[in-house]
Design a protein around this motif. Structure first.
Motif, PDB file in Angstrom:
ATOM      1  N   LEU A 191       0.926  -1.226   0.212  1.00  0.00           N
ATOM      2  CA  LEU A 191      -0.061  -0.065   0.069  1.00  0.00           C
ATOM      3  C   LEU A 191       0.962   1.194   0.005  1.00  0.00           C
ATOM      4  N   VAL A 192       0.571   2.229  -1.001  1.00  0.00           N
ATOM      5  CA  VAL A 192       1.352   3.411  -0.997  1.00  0.00           C
ATOM      6  C   VAL A 192       0.359   4.462  -0.500  1.00  0.00           C
ATOM      7  N   THR A 193       1.000   5.336   0.158  1.00  0.00           N
ATOM      8  CA  THR A 193       0.228   6.625   0.947  1.00  0.00           C
ATOM      9  C   THR A 193       0.898   7.897   0.607  1.00  0.00           C
ATOM     10  N   ALA A 206       3.146   8.471  -6.558  1.00  0.00           N
ATOM     11  CA  ALA A 206       2.297   7.502  -5.945  1.00  0.00           C
ATOM     12  C   ALA A 206       1.769   6.811  -7.226  1.00  0.00           C
ATOM     13  N   THR A 210       1.530   3.060  -8.068  1.00  0.00           N
ATOM     14  CA  THR A 210       0.345   1.985  -8.119  1.00  0.00           C
ATOM     15  C   THR A 210       0.180   1.448  -9.520  1.00  0.00           C
ATOM     16  N   ASP A 211       0.547   2.398 -10.530  1.00  0.00           N
ATOM     17  CA  ASP A 211       0.188   1.987 -11.973  1.00  0.00           C
ATOM     18  C   ASP A 211       1.199   0.761 -12.243  1.00  0.00           C
ATOM     19  N   THR A 213       2.506  -1.344 -10.023  1.00  0.00           N
ATOM     20  CA  THR A 213       2.306  -2.509  -9.001  1.00  0.00           C
ATOM     21  C   THR A 213       0.929  -3.052  -8.931  1.00  0.00           C
ATOM     22  N   ARG A 214      -0.085  -2.116  -9.654  1.00  0.00           N
ATOM     23  CA  ARG A 214      -1.407  -2.663  -9.371  1.00  0.00           C
ATOM     24  C   ARG A 214      -1.824  -2.549  -8.014  1.00  0.00           C
ATOM     25  N   ALA A 215      -1.124  -1.877  -6.874  1.00  0.00           N
ATOM     26  CA  ALA A 215      -1.307  -1.946  -5.639  1.00  0.00           C
ATOM     27  C   ALA A 215      -2.187  -0.734  -5.442  1.00  0.00           C
ATOM     28  N   ARG A 216      -2.764  -0.558  -4.111  1.00  0.00           N
ATOM     29  CA  ARG A 216      -3.795   0.188  -3.744  1.00  0.00           C
ATOM     30  C   ARG A 216      -2.861   1.240  -3.158  1.00  0.00           C
ATOM     31  N   SER A 217      -3.628   2.642  -3.499  1.00  0.00           N
ATOM     32  CA  SER A 217      -2.860   3.850  -2.543  1.00  0.00           C
ATOM     33  C   SER A 217      -4.141   4.643  -1.998  1.00  0.00           C
TER      34      SER A 217
END
Length: 250
Positions: A191-193, A206, A210-211, A213-217
């Motif tokens: 998760l990136v904040t 950020a 997220t682009d 890693t397809r992770a949440r932010s």
């Protein structure tokens, strides 16, 4: 990191950044205390004030941190600033003991070109400037003058005591340059904040991360680069919530 071995499994590990004393996590740790165990260890390079101590690349530091945490069991790694960059590197390396990583405003190299250019230019200026106040000015600029004016006097003394370590670390963190494929291939939940008050280039970084890693932010209201100090309540609540989600999924 020696204190890690006496903490119960499920600990939240809080990683400080370049020149940022781990005591700046104290407000968050106080808020976490009723829910989870946490540690904010003094990172290896800062355990010595030897101006000739070698500086390790970010990935090497991350590997050392992973090894030091192996005895604990499942951990959640949370980093701010340079600690977030290390947290990201830990996610890339991967470990069965790391249930997830939260990174608040990490460096991601050329993937975030504007942030990378700004920090690289600041690093070059620091390397070319020998006056005693240069390191403190670098850290203040990184954090933001308004926020820096609110930190305890000990935080400023920490910078002065470790000026040579900070100089050596800056170049290593600027050199950290994960590729999109490396980021996309990571297995550790991430998760990136970003702080709501942070400049646009932090939000762009950020988004790039997220682009890739397809992770949440998520954005932390009222915070800037030092969310653990500026908005400890919101930051602690985020950690507890995310830890619960990842623990259930583990």
């Amino acid at each position: 990191m020696n204190s890690a071995s006496v903490v119960e499994p499920g600990v939240v590990v809080l990683l400080h950044g370049v020149g940022l004393t781990p005591e700046l996590f104290d407000p968050v740790r106080s808020l976490l205390a009723s829910t989870v165990d946490s540690i904010a260890p003094l990172r290896g390079p800062y355990q010595s004030e030897n101006s000739h101590a070698p500086s390790q690349p970010v990935v090497a530091q991350a590997g050392s941190i992973i090894r030091s945490l192996d005895a604990i069991g499942p951990v959640l790694v949370v980093g701010v600033s340079g600690g977030a960059t290390l947290a990201l590197a830990i996610a890339l390396i991967g470990s069965p003991n790391v249930i997830g990583v939260i990174a608040h405003e990490p460096l991601v190299g050329p993937l975030a070109d504007e942030l990378h250019s700004i920090v690289t230019a600041a690093s070059v200026r620091l390397a070319r400037t020998n006056h005693a106040e240069a390191v403190a000015e670098f850290v203040q600029t990184l954090v933001g003058p308004t926020t820096w004016s609110t930190v305890p006097e000990e935080a400023r003394h920490f910078v002065d005591r470790h000026a040579s370590v900070i100089r050596a670390e800056v170049a290593q963190f600027v050199a950290f340059a994960p590729t999109a494929s490396q980021l996309d291939g990571r297995r550790t939940p991430f998760l990136v904040t970003t702080g709501a008050r942070s400049p646009s280039f932090r939000h762009a970084a950020a988004a790039a991360l997220t682009d890739a890693t397809r992770a949440r932010s998520t954005v932390i209201p009222g915070a800037g680069h030092l969310a653990n100090w500026e908005q400890p309540q919101a930051f602690a609540e985020l950690i507890v919530d995310q830890r619960a989600k990842w623990s259930e999924a583990a």
